[in-house]
Each structure stands twice: as C-alpha cells, then as structure tokens.
Motif scaffolding. Sequence first.
Motif, PDB file in Angstrom:
ATOM      1  N   ASP A 170       0.724  -1.079   0.068  1.00  0.00           N
ATOM      2  CA  ASP A 170      -0.063  -0.200   0.120  1.00  0.00           C
ATOM      3  C   ASP A 170       0.907   1.349  -0.036  1.00  0.00           C
ATOM      4  N   LEU A 171       1.882   1.186   0.674  1.00  0.00           N
ATOM      5  CA  LEU A 171       2.740   2.454   0.792  1.00  0.00           C
ATOM      6  C   LEU A 171       3.544   2.722  -0.538  1.00  0.00           C
ATOM      7  N   TRP A 183       1.654   9.532  -5.494  1.00  0.00           N
ATOM      8  CA  TRP A 183       1.939  10.867  -5.053  1.00  0.00           C
ATOM      9  C   TRP A 183       2.989  11.209  -6.242  1.00  0.00           C
ATOM     10  N   MET A 184       3.663  10.509  -7.007  1.00  0.00           N
ATOM     11  CA  MET A 184       4.586  10.824  -8.153  1.00  0.00           C
ATOM     12  C   MET A 184       3.616  10.953  -9.422  1.00  0.00           C
ATOM     13  N   ASP A 185       2.581  10.350  -9.561  1.00  0.00           N
ATOM     14  CA  ASP A 185       1.624  10.593 -10.651  1.00  0.00           C
ATOM     15  C   ASP A 185       0.664  10.196 -10.666  1.00  0.00           C
ATOM     16  N   ALA A 241       8.280  11.859   2.090  1.00  0.00           N
ATOM     17  CA  ALA A 241       8.944  11.053   3.231  1.00  0.00           C
ATOM     18  C   ALA A 241       7.877  10.561   4.135  1.00  0.00           C
ATOM     19  N   LEU A 242       6.583  10.903   4.119  1.00  0.00           N
ATOM     20  CA  LEU A 242       5.610  10.317   4.840  1.00  0.00           C
ATOM     21  C   LEU A 242       5.295   9.119   4.514  1.00  0.00           C
ATOM     22  N   LEU A 243       5.732   8.566   3.026  1.00  0.00           N
ATOM     23  CA  LEU A 243       5.354   7.506   2.533  1.00  0.00           C
ATOM     24  C   LEU A 243       6.343   6.335   2.782  1.00  0.00           C
ATOM     25  N   THR A 244       7.391   6.797   3.513  1.00  0.00           N
ATOM     26  CA  THR A 244       8.666   5.832   3.593  1.00  0.00           C
ATOM     27  C   THR A 244       8.290   4.736   4.768  1.00  0.00           C
TER      28      THR A 244
END
Length: 167
Positions: A20-21, A28-30, A159-162
């Motif tokens: 999911d991350l 987030w990127m696209d 960074a929230l999605l690391t």
Amino acid sequence: MAAQEAESPARRTRVVDDVDLRLLRALWMDGRARVRELARELAIADSAVSVRLRRLRERGVLAGVHAVFDPAVLGLTTQALVGVRLAPDISSPVFEGRLRTMRSVLGAVTLVGDYDLEVHLACRDMVDLERAVYELRDAGAQTTHTQLIARTVVGLGQALLTEEEPA
C-alpha cells in the motif's frame, strides 16, 4: 468507544502494508497513473491494484487525487500567506464558508496559536492582493498579517510514505 478507535488515524496507519505504501508513493509521483501502469511498477496484478485502491479509499487513507497547477500560468503571480484572527462574533465554520466564495483563496488551514487561520492567496498583483485582504476583513477577520511568498518549495511530503518510522 471501540468504533471510534477503529476509525482513528493511528488505527488506519496499522492497516497500510508495504505494498500500500508503494502504491501511495506511486500515486504521489503521478496521480494520473493507470491501474495497469501501477500494477507493472508494483509487480502485482491489475486486479490487486484495483482492490487495494478501493480498500484505501473506503478506509479513508486515500482521500483523493488532485491536480496541482501553477497559479502564475493563470496570471496570478502574487501569492501570500495571510494569518487571520477572527472577530469575536465570527465562528470558524462561518468564515470558512465565506472563504469558499473568494476567488483569490487557494487554501486555508485552521491554527492553534496566534492566529485562527492561515489563508493562501493567489492574486494578479499587489492591488489585487490588497483587495483580497480587505475581502478577508469584510468576511470577519479582525486582524490580518500578510507575508508575500517568494518561492514555493515543491516535492515535499514524500517522506511520509517511507517504510521507516521517524526517530
């Protein structure tokens, strides 16, 4: 009490796994990526991506995917952040409703501190900015504090999605 706990942000965080991350990071990127592209990037089946996207939306993890545009392209080259302290007789929900009708407002956040809200304005020029600040005052701002935006820092939030927990 158990129903409230099940819906808390901390509880939602625990139901997001590594796949999911990675999916959220790819969006987030696209945000316009197709399911097939996401599946290829994640090395999982198209149907698995579709199921995960639906589950993330249902759980409130994925609240939406939005277009980000440059206000300067529309001739709005003067941007500012305006700290707003509301007049005693104006409630935040009433003021927020008025913000929704103002053409120069790009966004706003409610605050705990010196100001009640911070409003992001995009205007044509300084005359238009002055008009927008007066419009905030007419809507119920008792005091305002305006700061011009020199440059917007882009690419933040990833960074929230690391997978790593903050120290």
